[in-house]
Motif scaffolding. Structure first.
Motif, mmCIF file in Angstrom:
data_model
loop_
_atom_site.group_PDB
_atom_site.id
_atom_site.type_symbol
_atom_site.label_atom_id
_atom_site.label_comp_id
_atom_site.label_asym_id
_atom_site.label_seq_id
_atom_site.Cartn_x
_atom_site.Cartn_y
_atom_site.Cartn_z
ATOM 1 N N ASN A 1 -24.466 -44.719 34.529
ATOM 2 C CA ASN A 1 -25.475 -43.753 34.470
ATOM 3 C C ASN A 1 -26.535 -43.731 33.832
ATOM 4 O O ASN A 1 -26.919 -43.916 32.189
ATOM 5 N N GLU B 1 -16.249 -44.790 44.914
ATOM 6 C CA GLU B 1 -16.588 -44.374 44.087
ATOM 7 C C GLU B 1 -17.504 -44.020 43.251
ATOM 8 O O GLU B 1 -18.196 -42.431 43.114
ATOM 9 N N ILE B 2 -18.323 -44.044 44.398
ATOM 10 C CA ILE B 2 -19.938 -42.946 44.592
ATOM 11 C C ILE B 2 -19.910 -41.733 45.341
ATOM 12 O O ILE B 2 -19.858 -41.128 44.622
ATOM 13 N N ASN C 1 -16.750 -40.350 44.987
ATOM 14 C CA ASN C 1 -16.224 -38.972 43.877
ATOM 15 C C ASN C 1 -16.536 -38.368 42.844
ATOM 16 O O ASN C 1 -17.541 -37.282 42.332
ATOM 17 N N LEU C 2 -18.832 -39.348 43.017
ATOM 18 C CA LEU C 2 -19.549 -38.209 41.687
ATOM 19 C C LEU C 2 -20.706 -37.440 43.223
ATOM 20 O O LEU C 2 -20.875 -36.703 42.293
ATOM 21 N N LEU C 3 -20.567 -37.829 44.650
ATOM 22 C CA LEU C 3 -21.414 -37.138 45.565
ATOM 23 C C LEU C 3 -20.996 -35.446 45.746
ATOM 24 O O LEU C 3 -21.644 -34.733 45.670
ATOM 25 N N LEU D 1 -18.998 -34.011 43.325
ATOM 26 C CA LEU D 1 -19.157 -32.915 42.504
ATOM 27 C C LEU D 1 -20.211 -31.737 42.678
ATOM 28 O O LEU D 1 -19.772 -30.690 41.716
ATOM 29 N N ASN E 1 -26.597 -34.698 50.106
ATOM 30 C CA ASN E 1 -26.693 -36.037 49.327
ATOM 31 C C ASN E 1 -28.766 -36.923 49.914
ATOM 32 O O ASN E 1 -28.267 -37.264 50.361
ATOM 33 N N ARG F 1 -28.541 -38.065 42.487
ATOM 34 C CA ARG F 1 -28.457 -36.996 41.346
ATOM 35 C C ARG F 1 -26.707 -37.170 41.459
ATOM 36 O O ARG F 1 -26.397 -36.671 42.846
ATOM 37 N N SER F 2 -26.269 -36.446 40.952
ATOM 38 C CA SER F 2 -25.098 -35.721 41.296
ATOM 39 C C SER F 2 -24.596 -34.649 40.082
ATOM 40 O O SER F 2 -24.667 -35.371 38.604
ATOM 41 N N GLU G 1 -27.124 -35.632 36.153
ATOM 42 C CA GLU G 1 -26.604 -36.674 35.604
ATOM 43 C C GLU G 1 -27.527 -37.762 37.126
ATOM 44 O O GLU G 1 -27.498 -37.210 38.064
ATOM 45 N N TYR H 1 -28.029 -41.627 38.274
ATOM 46 C CA TYR H 1 -26.568 -42.295 38.589
ATOM 47 C C TYR H 1 -28.074 -43.722 38.927
ATOM 48 O O TYR H 1 -28.691 -43.448 40.133
#
Length: 142
Positions: free
Chosen positions: A4, A48-49, A51-53, A55, A60, A76-77, A80, A82
């Motif tokens: 992050n 993993e990526i 799951n952030l996108l 949100l 994207n 960005r998500s 935040e 990343y």
């Protein structure tokens, strides 16, 4: 390494600089014709990526920054930012079709799309990676 990058944290900055080095200076940036990619669109990614996108409901997208020791792929998500920190020796790139690339680092991957400017940037990235490959340092003839 997925980090992050939203906050100005000394530990995260140190981790990033250990992996890919400090940012290029202004003279080097001009010589290289810039160190940032055009806007990239993320079409697929590792769990993993992804799951952030998922949100948020935004498109994207992200960018790639060149560093002396590798690249930083930023996205960005929510509110935040990343970054996927990839040193040259762990960077693997595959080209799927005319302007779609898949960038790998260990268990992480990001599939990106862009226009013809992205093709030019990826070519610059691969040339910089080749210039920094260990094979160039081991050859006494060079």
């Amino acid at each position: 390494m997925l980090l992050n990058l939203s906050y100005n944290d000394k530990q995260i900055k140190e981790k990033t600089e250990v992996e890919v080095g400090k940012a290029f200076g202004i003279k080097e940036r001009f010589k290289m014709g810039g160190i940032g990619s055009p806007k990239i669109f993320i079409t697929d990614s590792s769990t993993e990526i992804n799951n952030l996108l998922i949100l948020d409901n935004n498109i994207n997208s992200g960018s790639i920054e060149l560093r002396p020791g590798g690249i930083i792929l930023r996205f960005r998500s929510l509110l935040e930012t990343y970054g996927l920190i990839i040193p040259w020796y762990k960077l693997v790139i595959y080209k799927s079709n005319a302007s779609e690339y898949t960038i790998y680092r260990d268990r992480y991957f990001v599939k990106i799309k862009g226009g013809s400017r992205l093709n030019v940037f990826i070519k610059k990235l691969l040339e910089l990676k080749a210039d920094n490959s260990p094979a160039n340092f081991d050859d006494p003839q060079k």
